[in-house]
Write a protein that holds these residues in place. Structure first.
Motif, PDB file in Angstrom:
ATOM      1  N   LEU A 197       0.903  -0.719  -0.259  1.00  0.00           N
ATOM      2  CA  LEU A 197      -0.011   0.134   0.249  1.00  0.00           C
ATOM      3  C   LEU A 197       1.026   1.201   0.234  1.00  0.00           C
ATOM      4  N   ALA A 198       1.822   1.414   0.508  1.00  0.00           N
ATOM      5  CA  ALA A 198       2.292   2.406   0.622  1.00  0.00           C
ATOM      6  C   ALA A 198       3.530   2.717  -0.424  1.00  0.00           C
ATOM      7  N   THR A 199       3.740   2.012  -1.092  1.00  0.00           N
ATOM      8  CA  THR A 199       3.997   1.662  -2.567  1.00  0.00           C
ATOM      9  C   THR A 199       2.798   3.005  -3.321  1.00  0.00           C
ATOM     10  N   LEU A 200       1.783   2.389  -3.297  1.00  0.00           N
ATOM     11  CA  LEU A 200       0.481   3.098  -4.041  1.00  0.00           C
ATOM     12  C   LEU A 200       0.481   4.252  -4.034  1.00  0.00           C
ATOM     13  N   VAL A 201       0.743   4.634  -2.598  1.00  0.00           N
ATOM     14  CA  VAL A 201       0.068   5.513  -2.274  1.00  0.00           C
ATOM     15  C   VAL A 201       1.088   6.642  -1.685  1.00  0.00           C
ATOM     16  N   PHE A 202       2.434   6.208  -0.825  1.00  0.00           N
ATOM     17  CA  PHE A 202       3.455   7.265  -0.963  1.00  0.00           C
ATOM     18  C   PHE A 202       4.188   7.303  -1.751  1.00  0.00           C
TER      19      PHE A 202
ATOM     20  N   VAL B 122       8.361  -6.020   4.213  1.00  0.00           N
ATOM     21  CA  VAL B 122       8.958  -7.414   5.111  1.00  0.00           C
ATOM     22  C   VAL B 122       9.941  -7.001   5.764  1.00  0.00           C
ATOM     23  N   VAL B 123      10.994  -7.433   5.006  1.00  0.00           N
ATOM     24  CA  VAL B 123      12.729  -6.829   5.142  1.00  0.00           C
ATOM     25  C   VAL B 123      12.479  -5.307   6.401  1.00  0.00           C
ATOM     26  N   LEU B 124      11.541  -4.331   6.191  1.00  0.00           N
ATOM     27  CA  LEU B 124      11.396  -3.708   7.061  1.00  0.00           C
ATOM     28  C   LEU B 124      11.166  -3.525   8.602  1.00  0.00           C
ATOM     29  N   TRP B 125      10.025  -5.136   8.453  1.00  0.00           N
ATOM     30  CA  TRP B 125       9.868  -5.346  10.096  1.00  0.00           C
ATOM     31  C   TRP B 125      10.909  -6.045  10.686  1.00  0.00           C
ATOM     32  N   ALA B 126      10.951  -6.736  10.017  1.00  0.00           N
ATOM     33  CA  ALA B 126      11.743  -7.314  10.237  1.00  0.00           C
ATOM     34  C   ALA B 126      12.916  -6.873  11.510  1.00  0.00           C
ATOM     35  N   GLN B 127      13.578  -5.548  10.475  1.00  0.00           N
ATOM     36  CA  GLN B 127      14.648  -4.949  11.506  1.00  0.00           C
ATOM     37  C   GLN B 127      13.508  -4.274  12.841  1.00  0.00           C
ATOM     38  N   VAL B 128      13.392  -3.170  12.291  1.00  0.00           N
ATOM     39  CA  VAL B 128      12.911  -2.395  13.099  1.00  0.00           C
ATOM     40  C   VAL B 128      11.454  -2.387  13.573  1.00  0.00           C
ATOM     41  N   GLY B 129      11.002  -3.099  12.819  1.00  0.00           N
ATOM     42  CA  GLY B 129       9.073  -2.811  12.768  1.00  0.00           C
ATOM     43  C   GLY B 129       8.104  -3.685  13.719  1.00  0.00           C
ATOM     44  N   ARG B 130       8.892  -3.943  14.786  1.00  0.00           N
ATOM     45  CA  ARG B 130       8.558  -3.901  16.130  1.00  0.00           C
ATOM     46  C   ARG B 130       9.159  -2.756  17.364  1.00  0.00           C
ATOM     47  N   LEU B 131       9.924  -2.282  16.903  1.00  0.00           N
ATOM     48  CA  LEU B 131       9.816  -1.241  17.992  1.00  0.00           C
ATOM     49  C   LEU B 131       8.377  -0.367  17.859  1.00  0.00           C
ATOM     50  N   ALA B 132       8.860   0.143  19.863  1.00  0.00           N
ATOM     51  CA  ALA B 132       7.866   0.511  19.707  1.00  0.00           C
ATOM     52  C   ALA B 132       8.580   2.398  20.780  1.00  0.00           C
ATOM     53  N   THR B 133       9.680   2.338  20.115  1.00  0.00           N
ATOM     54  CA  THR B 133       9.818   3.703  20.772  1.00  0.00           C
ATOM     55  C   THR B 133       9.902   5.148  19.207  1.00  0.00           C
TER      56      THR B 133
ATOM     57  N   ALA C 150      12.423   5.882  17.551  1.00  0.00           N
ATOM     58  CA  ALA C 150      13.098   5.945  16.737  1.00  0.00           C
ATOM     59  C   ALA C 150      12.691   5.201  15.461  1.00  0.00           C
ATOM     60  N   PHE C 151      11.189   4.193  15.976  1.00  0.00           N
ATOM     61  CA  PHE C 151      10.865   3.280  14.979  1.00  0.00           C
ATOM     62  C   PHE C 151      10.363   4.325  13.484  1.00  0.00           C
ATOM     63  N   TRP C 152       9.843   4.997  13.835  1.00  0.00           N
ATOM     64  CA  TRP C 152      10.091   6.365  12.681  1.00  0.00           C
ATOM     65  C   TRP C 152      10.434   7.098  11.787  1.00  0.00           C
ATOM     66  N   GLY C 153      12.177   6.768  12.298  1.00  0.00           N
ATOM     67  CA  GLY C 153      13.385   7.686  11.574  1.00  0.00           C
ATOM     68  C   GLY C 153      13.849   6.594  11.295  1.00  0.00           C
TER      69      GLY C 153
ATOM     70  N   LEU D 135       8.540   5.923   5.465  1.00  0.00           N
ATOM     71  CA  LEU D 135       7.538   6.006   6.338  1.00  0.00           C
ATOM     72  C   LEU D 135       6.079   6.089   5.989  1.00  0.00           C
ATOM     73  N   GLY D 136       5.733   6.263   5.054  1.00  0.00           N
ATOM     74  CA  GLY D 136       4.189   5.594   4.165  1.00  0.00           C
ATOM     75  C   GLY D 136       3.678   3.798   4.885  1.00  0.00           C
ATOM     76  N   VAL D 137       5.318   3.538   5.080  1.00  0.00           N
ATOM     77  CA  VAL D 137       5.249   2.139   5.935  1.00  0.00           C
ATOM     78  C   VAL D 137       5.375   1.749   6.823  1.00  0.00           C
ATOM     79  N   ALA D 138       5.757   3.434   7.398  1.00  0.00           N
ATOM     80  CA  ALA D 138       5.591   3.219   8.816  1.00  0.00           C
ATOM     81  C   ALA D 138       3.833   3.828   9.443  1.00  0.00           C
ATOM     82  N   VAL D 139       3.055   4.557   8.441  1.00  0.00           N
ATOM     83  CA  VAL D 139       2.171   4.817   8.654  1.00  0.00           C
ATOM     84  C   VAL D 139       1.504   3.361   8.972  1.00  0.00           C
ATOM     85  N   PHE D 140       1.626   2.440   7.780  1.00  0.00           N
ATOM     86  CA  PHE D 140       0.458   1.348   7.488  1.00  0.00           C
ATOM     87  C   PHE D 140       0.627   0.138   8.364  1.00  0.00           C
TER      88      PHE D 140
END
Length: 139
Positions: free
Chosen positions: A12-17, A61-72, A74-77, A120-125
């Protein structure tokens, strides 16, 4: 199955952002080709934008595996930085040469901007779909 949500987030981030910002670049005369390319691509003949979104899903999926589960915060940056760096490096160093597309300073800068915005779009979604934790767990 948060990795499915991560894939959907990247798609979705590809199509929207990504394609949304690419549209703005195109209208401003900064992009050489139109966004939302519907030309069929081998081997399956799917529209190029759908192929791009599929690979955006894999990168999600790669981004999620790296930082997608951070709850700080820093996740956004990190999503923006890794979203900009990873896909752009792969595109410029491997994909463009294989497709015999010229790699220029403009394509590097444009790729970093587009893919950073995509990150950024991946983070939002991922946040909206619940693919990341809302709070940090205590040890």
């Amino acid at each position: 199955m948060p990795w499915i949500k991560a894939f959907i987030s990247g798609f979705l981030a590809t199509l929207v952002f990504h394609q949304g910002l690419f549209t703005l670049f195109w209208f401003a005369g900064m992009a050489p080709v139109a966004p939302f390319n519907l030309s069929p691509v081998p081997p399956l003949g799917v529209p190029a934008v759908i192929s791009l979104a599929f690979f955006g899903g894999l990168w999600g999926v790669v981004l999620w595996a790296q930082v997608g589960r951070l709850a700080t915060p820093a996740f956004w940056g990190l999503m923006v930085l890794l979203g900009a760096a990873g896909p752009t490096a792969v595109a410029m160093l491997f994909v463009f040469p294989v497709k015999e597309i010229e790699v220029t300073a403009q394509s590097w800068v444009g790729g970093l901007i587009l893919n950073g915005f995509w990150g950024l779009g991946v983070a939002v979604f991922q946040t909206l779909l619940g693919a990341r934790r809302a709070t940090e767990t205590k040890r």
